[in-house]
Design an enzyme around this catalytic site. Structure first.
Site, PDB file in Angstrom:
ATOM      1  N   SER A 132      15.806  19.397 -17.804  1.00 32.82           N
ATOM      2  CA  SER A 132      14.731  20.364 -18.017  1.00 32.82           C
ATOM      3  C   SER A 132      15.224  21.516 -18.878  1.00 32.82           C
ATOM      4  CB  SER A 132      14.231  20.894 -16.676  1.00 32.82           C
ATOM      5  OG  SER A 132      13.399  22.019 -16.855  1.00 32.82           O
ATOM      6  N   TYR A 190     -10.034 -17.411 -44.067  1.00 36.04           N
ATOM      7  CA  TYR A 190      -9.216 -16.211 -44.211  1.00 36.04           C
ATOM      8  C   TYR A 190     -10.103 -15.011 -44.512  1.00 36.04           C
ATOM      9  CZ  TYR A 190      -5.699 -12.862 -45.455  1.00 36.04           C
ATOM     10  OH  TYR A 190      -4.917 -11.726 -45.462  1.00 36.04           O
ATOM     11  N   LYS A 223      17.143  19.846 -12.567  1.00 36.56           N
ATOM     12  CA  LYS A 223      16.414  18.614 -12.854  1.00 36.56           C
ATOM     13  C   LYS A 223      17.246  17.569 -13.593  1.00 36.56           C
ATOM     14  CE  LYS A 223      12.725  17.845 -12.090  1.00 36.56           C
ATOM     15  NZ  LYS A 223      11.524  18.158 -12.897  1.00 36.56           N
ATOM     16  N   ASN A 232      15.798  14.020 -14.944  1.00 38.93           N
ATOM     17  CA  ASN A 232      14.520  13.305 -15.010  1.00 38.93           C
ATOM     18  C   ASN A 232      14.676  11.890 -15.570  1.00 38.93           C
ATOM     19  OD1 ASN A 232      13.206  15.721 -14.206  1.00 38.93           O
ATOM     20  ND2 ASN A 232      13.199  16.430 -16.326  1.00 38.93           N
ATOM     21  N   GLU A 264       9.937   6.553 -17.539  1.00 33.41           N
ATOM     22  CA  GLU A 264       8.571   7.030 -17.725  1.00 33.41           C
ATOM     23  C   GLU A 264       7.999   6.541 -19.051  1.00 33.41           C
ATOM     24  OE1 GLU A 264       9.265  11.143 -15.156  1.00 33.41           O
ATOM     25  OE2 GLU A 264       9.212  11.212 -17.346  1.00 33.41           O
ATOM     26  N   HIS A 311       0.825  -1.212   0.000  1.00 30.15           N
ATOM     27  CA  HIS A 311       0.000   0.000   0.000  1.00 30.15           C
ATOM     28  C   HIS A 311       0.867   1.273   0.000  1.00 30.15           C
ATOM     29  CE1 HIS A 311      -3.430  -2.598   0.945  1.00 30.15           C
ATOM     30  NE2 HIS A 311      -2.676  -3.130   1.877  1.00 30.15           N
ATOM     31  N   GLN A 337      -4.989  -9.040 -42.315  1.00 29.03           N
ATOM     32  CA  GLN A 337      -3.872  -8.225 -42.790  1.00 29.03           C
ATOM     33  C   GLN A 337      -3.467  -7.178 -41.751  1.00 29.03           C
ATOM     34  OE1 GLN A 337      -3.849  -6.819 -46.972  1.00 29.03           O
ATOM     35  NE2 GLN A 337      -3.944  -4.750 -46.107  1.00 29.03           N
TER      36      GLN A 337
END
Length: 501
Positions: free
Chosen positions: A277, A317, A283, A285, A290, A156, A322
């Site tokens: 940044s 088919y 920064k 990052n 991500e 949690h 396709q």
């Protein structure tokens, strides 16, 4: 050659309609596979006595096309519906209809494309498996380096129990090996040959389907001709497994993103895998991680789209099939790129060992260990021990103290409140609120006890080696089969069996 397949109709296809149905550009991905399948088909026609000297002439053209494809010189272009028409037209154009027109004997584009897709799928499964095992090896290495490093484990998003960082990395290794097993199951069902099913009901020519399957390195046949051309369940299964794998990578990425923040600082992502940044000078990052999260969502979406495409099709088919090819290839591309990046992140990240130890020492996550000690050494029912320690934790939290700073008197006092007569000393509290002692006390199999982690590391190293051996055997079997096929066709196979896509 124009309108090679349009003998039934009197009008050419309108340009916008033709562009709408053509898959030529996306078929570049299966060009080498369609050529391999066509070579095998022609060899089979020759060995069955269906083709004579024409087979050698057709194979010469196919050999030329094969070489140009490997050299990156052959691109699918022109007004053709698909790669199949492109190849057949090239052969007919060079040899004329009298010879080249015999190449497609006993075959349909339906079983032809099913074959090419299965060839490409098994190759992509093996490539994905190689990248997966590379990441697994890096996780195993990290697990060995941090096998005894105390680390808070979370439920949690709250500190739950004290473990080790190595134990965490082992859990991610185990997840990947489950993904490897799932991919291997996909390989087993994908690596079956549909060629010889023709359009849907087989052919009157005496083709040896088992021989063709052997030439192409398949494990067997998709025997039923209806299933051979119409089923794409192996694609659904593969996309589903790729989605599960990407979900596992996404959760790993999320952990690393969280733990690299200033608030946690358990790890540092290498600058090689970070962005900066445009406006905030401080920064760094974790953008690669991500994007792994985002691409996991993309693979899941594609997987859902594949199910939607296939769920309502009448058996046989249909041209809808396709559209499934580029979707599956995109799933492979996203997954393979994510595996490469994640391996780089794991192998280069820095572990902030002091921060991990401090977090474990300050944590109330040793509370369960204290409760279990009361059960084990003082004879309390677990529910009473749970209540006593819960009250002690609240007292420590409200006074801004660690759990190991609680006095014996306070513990006894809280026990009395719930009707328990208890006698403990300072050593008892210190012993069972120390993270290292806590870890050493764990007895259950698979726990983060450093000795148990070391045992798992030894066993997982063997698991990894067996997986590598299985993958190597799988790849070598295909290489041997295709080498034999190419030799029969007069193509020198050395060094050409793993072309870049």
């Amino acid at each position: 050659m124009k309108d090679l397949y349009r003998g039934r109709v009197s009008k050419p296809m309108r340009e916008d309609a033709f562009q709408f149905v053509s898959s030529l550009q996306e078929d570049q991905r299966i060009l080498i596979d369609d050529l391999l399948g066509t070579v095998a088909h022609v060899v089979a026609l020759r060995e069955a006595g269906i083709l004579g000297t024409e087979a050698g002439k057709i194979l010469e053209v196919l050999i030329d096309l094969f070489g140009k494809t490997l050299a990156g010189e052959l691109r699918l272009e022109g007004k053709f519906e698909d790669v199949h028409e492109f190849i057949e037209s090239a052969v007919v154009q060079r040899l004329g209809m009298e010879v080249g027109g015999k190449m497609h004997t006993g075959r349909s584009r339906n079983d032809q494309v099913a074959l090419a897709v299965r060839l490409r799928t098994r190759e992509e499964i093996n490539r994905t498996s190689e990248l997966l095992l590379s990441l697994a090896r890096s996780l195993l290495k990290r697990a060995g380096e941090t096998a005894e490093l105390p680390f808070p484990l979370y439920t949690h998003t709250q500190q739950a129990q004290v473990g080790t960082l190595g134990h965490y990395f082992l859990s991610k290794f185990d997840e990947l090996m489950e993904d490897f097993e799932r991919l291997s199951d996909c390989y087993r069902r994908a690596n079956l040959c549909p060629l010889g099913a023709c359009a849907i009901g087989g052919t009157s020519f005496p083709l040896q389907r088992e021989k063709v399957a052997e030439l192409l390195g398949f494990d067997g046949l998709v025997e039923n001709s209806v299933q051979a051309v119409s089923s794409r369940a192996f694609m659904l299964e593969t996309a589903s497994v790729l989605s599960i794998l990407m979900s596992d990578l996404s959760r790993l990425a999320e952990d690393l993103i969280l733990w690299s923040t200033e608030e946690f600082r358990y790890i540092s992502i290498s600058e090689e895998f970070a962005s900066t940044s445009s406006v905030m000078p401080q920064k760094v990052n974790p953008c690669t991680l991500e994007l792994v999260r985002a691409r996991a969502a993309e693979v899941a979406g594609i997987c859902s789209g594949l199910f939607s495409t296939l769920k309502g099709l009448i058996t046989g088919y249909n041209r809808d099939l396709q559209e499934t090819k580029p979707q599956l290839w995109h799933c492979f591309d996203l997954t393979q790129n994510s595996l490469r990046v994640m391996e780089g992140v794991i192998s280069s990240l820095e572990v902030e060992r002091e921060k991990c130890v401090q977090a474990a020492e300050k944590s109330y996550a040793v509370a369960l260990d204290l409760a279990e000690a009361l059960v084990r050494e003082k004879g309390l029912p677990f529910r009473q021990a749970h209540m006593v320690v819960g009250r002690v934790v609240r007292r420590a939290f409200e006074s801004g103290r660690r759990l190991n700073e609680i006095s014996p008197h306070e513990l006894e006092e809280e026990a009395a409140v719930v009707g328990v007569k208890l006698k403990v000393d300072v050593e008892f509290i210190r012993k069972y609120t120390d993270p290292l002692t806590s870890l050493q006390a764990r007895k259950s199999r698979g726990s983060p006890n450093p000795a148990e982690v070391r045992r798992m590391l030894t066993e997982r190293s063997q698991v990894l080696e067996r997986a590598r051996a299985l993958l190597s055997e799988r790849e070598e079997r295909v290489v041997r089969a295709l080498s034999n096929l190419l030799a029969k066709a007069g193509i020198e196979p050395s060094g050409v069996l793993r072309p870049k896509p």
